[in-house]
Design an enzyme around this catalytic site. Structure first.
Site, short mmCIF file in Angstrom:
data_model
loop_
_atom_site.label_atom_id
_atom_site.label_comp_id
_atom_site.label_asym_id
_atom_site.label_seq_id
_atom_site.Cartn_x
_atom_site.Cartn_y
_atom_site.Cartn_z
N ILE A 110 0.83 -1.20 0.00
CA ILE A 110 0.00 0.00 0.00
C ILE A 110 0.87 1.25 0.00
CG2 ILE A 110 -0.22 -0.06 2.53
CD1 ILE A 110 -3.14 1.03 2.11
N CYS A 111 0.35 2.32 -0.60
CA CYS A 111 0.96 3.64 -0.58
C CYS A 111 2.30 3.61 -1.34
CB CYS A 111 1.10 4.13 0.86
SG CYS A 111 1.60 5.84 1.06
N HIS A 112 3.42 3.81 -0.66
CA HIS A 112 4.74 3.73 -1.27
C HIS A 112 5.30 2.30 -1.24
CE1 HIS A 112 4.47 8.06 -0.62
NE2 HIS A 112 5.50 8.22 -1.43
N GLY A 113 4.60 1.36 -0.62
CA GLY A 113 5.02 -0.04 -0.55
C GLY A 113 5.30 -0.67 -1.90
N TRP A 115 6.93 0.36 -4.24
CA TRP A 115 8.34 0.56 -4.63
C TRP A 115 9.11 -0.76 -4.52
CZ3 TRP A 115 9.81 5.65 -1.66
CH2 TRP A 115 9.87 6.72 -2.56
#
Length: 188
Positions: A110-113, A115
């Site tokens: 989730i979110c920047h995960g 990456w």
């Protein structure tokens, strides 16, 4: 196909994880009956990031190097800007991510995960979402990016932000109960 009540889920994080993106899945998955374990690069206390400053801490149950993925049904990768940036340069953390991805087990970010998914080289042709600021990174890694609260493709579950946590956790449960997905090829 494991029931969520018989599943074991690993959350991988380090300092700077978005507070709600670790604690909400942790609690909701436990409430659904799953066993949830938190791993970090080292077995120690890790700190969350909560809006504009450091937040709550949590004790990692184990170090990433000690994770045996055969013990788990899914991997959850919280976001925050700091957490995934530190994890994607950690050899042991990335070994966990890559092994889960290759196995066909559920991987949720989730979110920047996401990456970490780009770093693992698994996004070519995969439908995903993320926090909008890393959209270009994911597209450059070959992903098909969508602005939706949750996207699932081949057992990879992604969401945009803390506002999507209910849909994110619900989709994790659904994907775990579907069982293992096809093995995924990682970029060389």
């Amino acid at each position: 196909m494991p029931k969520i009540t018989q599943s074991k889920i690993l959350i991988l994080a380090t300092d700077g994880f978005e507070k709600s993106e670790l604690f909400v899945p942790l609690e909701k998955l436990k409430d659904a009956g799953a066993t949830v374990v938190v791993a970090a690069p080292e077995k120690r206390t890790i700190k969350s990031w909560d809006k504009k400053d450091w937040g709550e801490t949590i004790e990692a149950d184990c170090a990433a190097a000690d994770v045996d993925i055969s013990d788990y049904d899914a991997l959850v990768l919280p976001g925050g800007q700091i957490n995934p940036d530190l994890l994607r340069v950690d050899t042991d953390a990335m070994a966990v991510v890559k092994t889960f991805l290759k196995s066909g087990k559920v991987v949720a970010a989730i979110c920047h995960g996401p990456w970490l998914l780009a770093e693992a080289g698994v996004l070519e042709g995969t439908d995903v979402t993320s926090y909008h600021s890393i959209k270009t990174d994911l597209i450059n890694a070959g992903a098909n990016w969508h602005d939706e609260e949750v996207v699932a493709d081949k057992g990879i579950v992604t969401s945009r932000s803390p506002g999507d946590l209910d849909a994110f956790v619900s989709k994790i449960i659904e994907e775990v109960e579907e069982g293992r997905h096809e093995e995924r090829k990682l970029a060389a």
